[in-house]
Scaffold this motif. Structure first.
Motif, PDB file in Angstrom:
ATOM      1  N   ARG A 152       0.825  -1.348   0.056  1.00 17.52           N
ATOM      2  CA  ARG A 152       0.210   0.003   0.120  1.00 17.52           C
ATOM      3  C   ARG A 152       0.688   1.228   0.089  1.00 17.52           C
ATOM      4  O   ARG A 152       0.466   2.370   0.181  1.00 17.52           O
ATOM      5  N   HIS A 153       2.152   1.080  -0.186  1.00 13.86           N
ATOM      6  CA  HIS A 153       3.230   2.132  -0.113  1.00 13.86           C
ATOM      7  C   HIS A 153       3.256   2.890   1.088  1.00 13.86           C
ATOM      8  O   HIS A 153       3.634   4.194   1.091  1.00 13.86           O
ATOM      9  N   LYS A 154       3.123   2.284   2.260  1.00 14.15           N
ATOM     10  CA  LYS A 154       2.937   2.590   3.501  1.00 14.15           C
ATOM     11  C   LYS A 154       4.415   2.192   4.526  1.00 14.15           C
ATOM     12  O   LYS A 154       4.972   1.321   3.900  1.00 14.15           O
ATOM     13  N   CYS A 155       4.649   2.771   5.337  1.00 16.40           N
ATOM     14  CA  CYS A 155       5.991   2.298   6.177  1.00 16.40           C
ATOM     15  C   CYS A 155       5.615   1.268   6.784  1.00 16.40           C
ATOM     16  O   CYS A 155       4.350   0.880   7.321  1.00 16.40           O
ATOM     17  N   PRO A 156       6.651   0.470   6.815  1.00 10.89           N
ATOM     18  CA  PRO A 156       6.429  -1.088   7.150  1.00 10.89           C
ATOM     19  C   PRO A 156       6.270  -1.442   8.701  1.00 10.89           C
ATOM     20  O   PRO A 156       5.668  -2.205   9.265  1.00 10.89           O
ATOM     21  N   SER A 157       6.666  -0.265   9.239  1.00  7.32           N
ATOM     22  CA  SER A 157       6.910  -0.193  10.900  1.00  7.32           C
ATOM     23  C   SER A 157       5.273   0.314  11.205  1.00  7.32           C
ATOM     24  O   SER A 157       4.650  -0.354  12.067  1.00  7.32           O
ATOM     25  N   CYS A 158       4.773   1.348  10.856  1.00 12.84           N
ATOM     26  CA  CYS A 158       3.627   2.180  11.583  1.00 12.84           C
ATOM     27  C   CYS A 158       2.715   1.751  10.487  1.00 12.84           C
ATOM     28  O   CYS A 158       1.316   1.891  11.104  1.00 12.84           O
ATOM     29  N   GLY A 159       2.853   1.880   9.557  1.00 10.47           N
ATOM     30  CA  GLY A 159       1.627   1.656   8.336  1.00 10.47           C
ATOM     31  C   GLY A 159       1.038   2.995   8.048  1.00 10.47           C
ATOM     32  O   GLY A 159      -0.226   2.908   7.220  1.00 10.47           O
ATOM     33  N   GLU A 160       1.371   4.053   8.573  1.00  9.98           N
ATOM     34  CA  GLU A 160       0.840   5.333   8.563  1.00  9.98           C
ATOM     35  C   GLU A 160       1.765   6.434   7.521  1.00  9.98           C
ATOM     36  O   GLU A 160       1.322   6.958   6.606  1.00  9.98           O
ATOM     37  N   GLY A 161       2.912   6.298   7.487  1.00 10.42           N
ATOM     38  CA  GLY A 161       3.772   7.371   6.743  1.00 10.42           C
ATOM     39  C   GLY A 161       3.785   6.737   5.283  1.00 10.42           C
ATOM     40  O   GLY A 161       3.900   5.345   4.900  1.00 10.42           O
ATOM     41  N   ALA A 162       4.048   7.521   4.340  1.00  6.82           N
ATOM     42  CA  ALA A 162       4.183   7.449   2.795  1.00  6.82           C
ATOM     43  C   ALA A 162       5.652   6.623   2.781  1.00  6.82           C
ATOM     44  O   ALA A 162       6.794   7.251   3.561  1.00  6.82           O
ATOM     45  N   LEU A 163       5.908   5.382   1.912  1.00  8.35           N
ATOM     46  CA  LEU A 163       7.207   4.860   1.831  1.00  8.35           C
ATOM     47  C   LEU A 163       8.040   5.534   0.752  1.00  8.35           C
ATOM     48  O   LEU A 163       9.343   5.649   0.881  1.00  8.35           O
ATOM     49  N   PHE A 164       7.293   5.986  -0.132  1.00  7.58           N
ATOM     50  CA  PHE A 164       8.093   6.691  -1.397  1.00  7.58           C
ATOM     51  C   PHE A 164       7.981   8.300  -1.147  1.00  7.58           C
ATOM     52  O   PHE A 164       7.026   8.779  -1.037  1.00  7.58           O
ATOM     53  N   GLU A 165       9.042   8.914  -1.702  1.00  7.88           N
ATOM     54  CA  GLU A 165       9.142  10.156  -1.986  1.00  7.88           C
ATOM     55  C   GLU A 165       8.733  10.619  -3.417  1.00  7.88           C
ATOM     56  O   GLU A 165       7.853  11.503  -3.819  1.00  7.88           O
ATOM     57  N   ARG A 166       8.993   9.730  -4.447  1.00  5.53           N
ATOM     58  CA  ARG A 166       8.572   9.645  -6.101  1.00  5.53           C
ATOM     59  C   ARG A 166       8.190   8.267  -6.288  1.00  5.53           C
ATOM     60  O   ARG A 166       8.154   7.418  -5.417  1.00  5.53           O
ATOM     61  N   TYR A 167       8.149   8.243  -7.580  1.00  9.49           N
ATOM     62  CA  TYR A 167       7.585   6.759  -8.010  1.00  9.49           C
ATOM     63  C   TYR A 167       8.230   5.590  -7.438  1.00  9.49           C
ATOM     64  O   TYR A 167       7.610   4.800  -6.913  1.00  9.49           O
ATOM     65  N   LEU A 168       9.740   5.518  -7.474  1.00  8.19           N
ATOM     66  CA  LEU A 168      10.633   4.408  -6.652  1.00  8.19           C
ATOM     67  C   LEU A 168      11.385   4.873  -5.869  1.00  8.19           C
ATOM     68  O   LEU A 168      12.068   4.153  -5.366  1.00  8.19           O
ATOM     69  N   LYS A 169      11.470   6.020  -5.489  1.00 10.92           N
ATOM     70  CA  LYS A 169      12.391   6.758  -4.416  1.00 10.92           C
ATOM     71  C   LYS A 169      12.102   6.570  -2.985  1.00 10.92           C
ATOM     72  O   LYS A 169      10.921   7.219  -2.744  1.00 10.92           O
ATOM     73  N   LEU A 170      12.683   5.609  -2.245  1.00 13.41           N
ATOM     74  CA  LEU A 170      12.480   5.543  -1.040  1.00 13.41           C
ATOM     75  C   LEU A 170      12.711   6.564  -0.117  1.00 13.41           C
ATOM     76  O   LEU A 170      13.662   7.403  -0.189  1.00 13.41           O
ATOM     77  N   ARG A 171      11.856   7.075   1.002  1.00  9.19           N
ATOM     78  CA  ARG A 171      12.219   8.087   1.685  1.00  9.19           C
ATOM     79  C   ARG A 171      13.551   7.590   2.586  1.00  9.19           C
ATOM     80  O   ARG A 171      13.472   6.441   3.083  1.00  9.19           O
ATOM     81  N   PRO A 172      13.957   8.457   3.258  1.00 13.12           N
ATOM     82  CA  PRO A 172      15.245   7.876   3.979  1.00 13.12           C
ATOM     83  C   PRO A 172      14.751   7.744   5.409  1.00 13.12           C
ATOM     84  O   PRO A 172      15.191   6.851   6.036  1.00 13.12           O
ATOM     85  N   GLU A 173      13.495   8.034   5.876  1.00 13.65           N
ATOM     86  CA  GLU A 173      13.089   7.877   7.206  1.00 13.65           C
ATOM     87  C   GLU A 173      11.403   7.761   7.145  1.00 13.65           C
ATOM     88  O   GLU A 173      11.113   8.934   6.417  1.00 13.65           O
ATOM     89  N   CYS A 174      10.788   7.519   7.680  1.00 13.27           N
ATOM     90  CA  CYS A 174       9.328   7.424   7.862  1.00 13.27           C
ATOM     91  C   CYS A 174       8.868   8.840   8.392  1.00 13.27           C
ATOM     92  O   CYS A 174       9.637   9.089   9.498  1.00 13.27           O
ATOM     93  N   PRO A 175       8.146   9.536   7.773  1.00  5.31           N
ATOM     94  CA  PRO A 175       7.822  10.846   8.214  1.00  5.31           C
ATOM     95  C   PRO A 175       6.845  10.918   9.482  1.00  5.31           C
ATOM     96  O   PRO A 175       6.653  11.832  10.261  1.00  5.31           O
TER      97      PRO A 175
END
Length: 130
Positions: A27-50
């Motif tokens: 669902r493109h969510k953080c695997p830890s909390c399930g709330e934060g967005a996983l991607f900055e862009r199409y395939l670019k991962l965020r460095p950390e969950c917001p």
């Protein structure tokens, strides 16, 4: 000097559930909390969950998402193409054009989902520094 073997090992980290982490990644969510967005862009991962601050910088999906996208797209679209041809026998140009567009759309839609799923598996299994 007998050393107790159990003292040589670090205590095991608590187990993380794999299936919820996989679903969150799909669902493109953080695997830890399930709330934060996983991607900055199409395939670019965020460095950390917001939201929870989980460090995602060590995730390495490499070629896994592309392989899974190609595998599923080829199976589904190949079967569908054979079925359409057998039932309606469209012109070769119509068949080639419509399925080429369908294959590209399906593969591009699946790629970030599979990348999220693989990052979720890596997080749950504590791979690559998680």
């Amino acid at each position: 000097m007998d050393i107790d073997q159990t003292e040589m090992y670090l205590p095991a980290a608590p187990e993380r559930p794999t299936w919820p982490a996989m679903r969150r990644g799909l669902r493109h969510k953080c695997p830890s909390c399930g709330e934060g967005a996983l991607f900055e862009r199409y395939l670019k991962l965020r460095p950390e969950c917001p939201v929870c601050g989980e460090d995602l910088s060590h995730a390495r999906a490499d070629d896994g998402p592309a392989y899974l996208s190609i595998l599923l797209t080829a199976k589904v679209m190949g079967t569908l193409q054979l079925l359409v041809y057998e039932l309606w026998q469209p012109s070769p140009w119509v068949l080639a054009t419509s399925f080429s567009i369908g294959v590209v759309i399906m593969a591009l839609a699946l790629l970030p989902r599979f990348k999220g799923m693989i990052v979720g598996i890596q997080w749950a299994k504590r791979m690559h520094g998680f």
